[in-house]
Design an enzyme around this catalytic site. Structure first.
Site: not given
Ligand SMILES: *[C@@H]1O[C@H](CO)[C@@H](O)[C@H](O)[C@H]1NC(C)=O
Ligand SMILES: *[C@@H]1O[C@H](CO)[C@@H](O)[C@H](O)[C@H]1NC(C)=O
Ligand SMILES: *[C@@H]1O[C@H](CO)[C@@H](O)[C@H](O)[C@H]1NC(C)=O
Length: 771
Positions: A144, A217, A547
């Site tokens: 990620d 994220h 996600s």
């Protein structure tokens, strides 16, 4: 993939890039433009002289076509080969060299809680969960944007020493050193060579050249999977409570391959390779790219190697919904996760001058609008732009917005950015209205001024009030977090949907998990909206996307693995799928928020994950590596395509009949032809048979089959109807025969098949689609 700012920024960037390449294609110099290629080599053709130094073999192959090309990465675990920058001409030459299996242009990929443990039934079932020490042996690798190690989600209090055999490291770089890792965050690496080859060297003033997360994220996904419990977590007081990951005892290793400008295939494959070598047990990838053949898809290739070594790979299904056929990551060895909602809401109330009231949603951190009713304007009437209703940057005319509440449509630009645009133009508040595409789905954002997002029905009513009133007014009041909201879950409209256009015989997504308005850890580098102008800093943020659902399943898979260390990734996936639920406690089928109607297996796959049930599934549909070879043979892959996908030599047996219908998947997708010709159609109906094998992972017993069908034109029969297992790990095979009448092209219908011994229910969805 997170659907707020990150993806939209990426989209903008992709558009910019394709513009550049369109110019380049017109250019005769195109042949001299270097691009990144991933080269797979055939080790069996390596001359003996290179036996001691494989890299020299790679290098000599490379030097034979280019004196100047540098190797970005050398690979050895997922496949033998390397990544380098070449011109198209050099790539063509290299492809013709002996020992080269393929020269593939690198692809780009996109990045696609307090309440979740309770919502999933984990809170009250601690006793059923595997002992802490077992879960703490497990390591979840997350590919990620990296990690913000200072937040409390990575607190390692109470955790034992790092599992023995762990080979990971804590790589040093910008604002990151070995003391950034601990017994919770046990590994952190970064992979930037492909990114830097495409975009030039990273400017460490704007982006950390290290595992540090400048986006948020990666911190959110990794803390969702395995964050430690943090009490008193919230975003501006919203969703307050104890935030924890799904497997709070498991360890996290972060592999940063996604940067502020995007994710590149050469970096992703290097990250996956290191994760496998380091010894992770579960790999979580909330990223995806456009569908392509498995042998060209970096994530699918890396995932194959991982699964072959016993590592479960969980990926996001994509945020392309509600459009049909919008999936990413459809390889059958991947666990593909769609998104549903929680039973939690962040209400905000819009009151109009007409006295009408509407309920919406908001994560604005300040106070409600005061001063009673304010003038209300539709952005379309306050802009010169042809799509003024979208409130794109600089599209609003300040004189028409100042002192007012502005109505903006969802879509086109990041939702939170619209609130900034209204604020910059002098607006006092915003009502964000769904268009029909989004239906009644409400995704919450940390707006920069008082704002409420409302569904399509309320949106239409508010706009018609503005059109009919010469002096429209409104106000916005913010509410408190509500729990127990029903119905829940509903399938998120953004969650990518089947059918699987790539391999129609494999139903995807596999299942859904919470992915809407999820609270988890955040970076200290940007505010909750990710916008440059957002100077707020938070430890936790609430965001949405597949996600977010993917790392839920990654963490839950680790729990199942802790309880059953000997199970294969396919067995764990099967347990998660066959125990998932498709109906509310009332018996009604889960709703699709995009339409307000009941959802189907094309929306939720096998259903919504139920982790406590997954610990004791009774039976599983297992797959060994050989089954995946049979699957690839059934796709008519050549030996070299199989080698590219799997890194193994395998030749399909020409005397054997391979069928996609016999691949031992925990769900059934049955594509049918409307017109005569394909699909084995004879006369008025088509008969197709699917074979499956169940493995007993529970106590001995007899299971009976039942089929419930909403597919009137298909006759479904199962043979045998009863399966008796007398010992653990015993296998039994059954066949399902579908006799399908013709239906108009585009028709879909559904059924469900379940085996039960009275204690366990082993459920599988069936999806019919007429082409
Ligand atoms: C690592 O970073 C921490 C915090 O920034 C700092 O206190 C420490 O001195 C650094 N250690 C090394 C070995 O550079
Ligand atoms: C909109 O158009 C008017 C009239 O042409 C012009 O004066 C104004 O500057 C424009 N405003 C914006 C924000 O483009
Ligand atoms: C593979 O080839 C066989 C024989 O030509 C054909 O019947 C089948 O449809 C092909 N399968 C796929 C998935 O293309």
């Amino acid at each position: 993939m997170k659907i707020s700012t990150f993806m939209l920024l990426l989209t903008v960037m992709l558009l910019a890039l394709s513009h550049v390449s369109a110019i380049a294609e017109d250019d005769a110099r195109e042949q001299h433009v270097k691009k990144t290629y991933i080269i797979h080599m055939d080790k069996s053709e390596m001359p003996a002289s290179f036996e001691d130094d494989r890299f020299q073999w790679y290098d000599s192959s490379l030097k034979s076509v280019s004196d100047s090309a540098d190797m970005l990465y050398a690979y050895k675990t997922i496949f033998h080969g390397f990544a380098t920058r070449l011109t198209a001409e050099e790539a063509g030459l290299l492809e013709k060299q002996s020992g080269i299996l393929s020269v593939l242009p690198e692809r780009r990929y996109e990045l696609h809680t307090t309440r979740t443990p309770e919502f999933l039934g984990l809170g009250k079932s601690e006793a059923l969960l595997p002992a802490t020490d077992k879960a703490s042996d497990l390591i979840i690798g997350v590919v990620d944007t990296g990690v913000w190690p200072e937040i409390k989600s990575y607190d390692d209090t109470g955790l034992a020493a790092v599992p023995s055999g762990w080979k990971g490291v804590c790589e040093e770089g910008t604002n990151f050193n070995s003391s950034s890792c601990n017994r919770k965050l046990i590994g952190a690496r970064f992979f930037s060579k492909g990114y830097e080859a495409a975009f030039g060297p990273i400017d460490v003033k704007t982006e950390s050249k290290s595992p540090r997360d400048d986006d948020g994220h990666g911190t959110h996904t990794s803390s969702t999977a395995a964050g430690s419990a943090v009490s008193g977590a919230s975003l501006f007081g919203y969703a307050s409570g104890t935030a924890r990951g799904m497997a709070p005892q498991a360890r996290v290793a972060t592999y940063k391959a996604c940067w502020l400008g995007g994710c590149f295939g050469s970096d992703i494959i290097a990250a996956m390779e290191k994760a496998i070598e380091d010894g992770v047990n579960v790999l979580s990838l909330s990223i995806g790219g456009p569908l392509t053949d498995y042998y060209k898809d970096t994530v699918a290739i890396g995932a194959f190697s991982a699964v072959a070594q016993g590592i479960l790979v969980s990926c996001s299904a994509g945020n392309g919904g509600p459009e049909a056929g919008s999936l990413s990551n459809v390889a059958p060895w991947i666990t593909t996760v769609g998104a549903g909602t929680l039973d939690r809401d962040f209400p905000a109330f819009v009151s109009l001058g007409s006295a009408k009231k509407f309920r919406g949603i908001s994560l604005y951190g300040g106070t409600s609008l005061s001063g009673g009713l304010l003038p209300l304007v539709h952005a379309r009437d306050a802009s010169n732009s042809s799509d003024g209703e979208l409130c794109a940057p600089e599209s609003l005319i300040p004189a028409k917005v100042a002192g007012k509440i502005v109505v903006c449509d969802r879509g086109g630009t990041p939702r939170a950015q619209k609130s900034l645009v209204v604020k910059q133009a002098g607006g006092l508040g915003m009502i964000l209205t769904n268009t029909d595409d989004y239906g009644e789905e409400l995704v919450a954002d940390a707006y920069l001024l008082p704002a409420a997002a409302v569904g399509a029905i309320a949106g239409a009513a508010i706009k018609s009030y503005i059109a009919s009133d010469s002096n429209p007014t409104a106000t916005i009041a913010l509410g408190d977090t509500e729990l127990g909201v029903q119905p829940s879950p509903v399938v998120a409209s953004f969650s990518s949907r089947g059918p699987n256009l790539f391999t129609p015989e494999i139903l995807k997504p596999d299942l859904i998990a919470p992915g809407v308005n999820i609270l988890a850890g955040w970076t200290g580098a940007v505010g909750p909206t990710g916008l440059d102008e957002d100077k707020r800093r938070v430890d936790f943020n609430i965001i949405s996307g597949t996600s977010m659902s993917c790392p839920h399943v990654s963490g839950l898979a680790a729990l199942v693995k802790a309880a059953h260390p000997e199970w294969s990734p396919a067995a764990i996936k099967s347990a998660l799928m066959t125990t998932s639920y498709t109906a509310y406690k009332t018996g009604e089928t889960i709703i699709d928020v995009a339409t307000g109607n009941t959802a189907t297996p094309f929306d939720y796959g096998a259903g919504h994950v139920d982790p406590v049930a997954a610990l004791d599934p009774g039976l599983v549909y297992d797959n060994a590596v050989e089954d995946y070879f049979s699957f690839l043979c059934a796709l008519n892959y050549s030996s070299s395509q199989i080698k590219l996908t799997t890194h193994k030599d395998f030749t399909c047996d020409t005397s054997k009949k391979y069928s996609l219908r016999d691949f031992n998947y925990p769900s059934f997708a049955v594509p049918l032809e409307t017109s005569s010709g394909k699909g084995g159609r004879t006369g008025a109906s088509t008969t197709v048979k699917y074979t499956r094998t169940l493995t007993n992972v529970g106590t001995p017993g007899t299971y009976e089959v039942s089929v419930s069908s909403q597919a009137p034109s298909v006759k479904i029969s199962v043979e045998p109807q009863s399966l008796t297992f007398s010992q653990a790990y015993e296998k039994k095979t059954y066949t399902v025969t579908f006799v399908a009448g013709s239906s108009p092209s585009g028709t879909n219908s559904f059924a469900r098949l379940a085996w039960s011994d009275g204690k366990h229910t082993v459920g599988s969805p069936i999806a019919f689609s007429w082409n």
